[in-house]
Write a protein that holds these residues in place. Structure first.
Motif: not given
Length: 203
Positions: A72-83, A16-28
């Protein structure tokens, strides 16, 4: 650009080709009804954009949820892993920079939160501290119902493997000995009680 489902022999079942562009996918996380939960961002211009997205079996974006808080810290991004979860219509998520496991509904609501605080998982530290950050690397639910968490933290002799880039240049990933910088940790958590069932550190 494509979501490919594989069978047990790693043969493609559907594409399937998503109709939305995703950047920096962390998990599915594939869901039982054919939809897919994606951890990533869709708007590179908005640092607080939603981080979780539900896509149907045709690749159409159904909903987005969980906006990132201001950091406040630019190195910290909210990245989720999924289960997956033993409860239908829910899933488990983990943040990379916090040892926080959250049981969520498919609309993003947190139903239960488990935060573990082992002394080796350093959370609050000065941005100028050169030591490697602890982080969650993977999250899976075992068929027994227990959550298996893969993590990494600084090794005892991490300073031997630290790479200082030349002045005015950034270090290359190829120059970094990650095996020397980090130890791996595997932990098994009871999602019902939040208790730690087992832990193994691998230098």
């Amino acid at each position: 650009d494509r979501l490919v489902r594989l069978d047990a022999d790693l043969q493609p079942v559907s594409t399937v080709r998503p109709t939305t562009i995703f950047y920096g996918i962390d998990d599915m996380l594939p869901l039982a009804d054919g939809r897919v939960l994606i951890s990533g961002i869709t708007d590179m211009q908005d640092p607080l954009t939603e981080r979780l997205h539900l896509v149907d079996s045709t690749g159409t974006l159904v909903s987005s949820m969980v906006r990132a808080p201001a950091q406040t810290d630019p190195r910290v991004r909210l990245n989720f892993l999924l289960a997956s979860s033993a409860t239908p219509g829910t899933f488990w998520s983990a943040q990379r920079r916090r040892y926080l496991l959250e049981h969520r509904a498919l609309d993003g609501r947190v139903l239960r939160a488990l935060e573990l605080t082992p002394p080796w998982f350093e959370l609050d530290r000065s941005a100028r501290d050169p030591a490697p950050w602890s982080s969650v690397q993977s999250l899976r639910m075992h068929r027994s119902g227990a959550l298996w968490v893969g993590l990494r933290t600084k090794s005892a002799d991490w300073e031997r493997y630290r790479v200082d880039p030349p002045s005015g240049r950034e270090g290359r990933a190829a120059d970094i000995d990650y095996d020397g910088l980090y130890d791996s940790v595997i932990e098994i958590v009871d999602p019902a009680t939040g208790s730690l069932l087992a832990s193994r550190r691998i230098p």
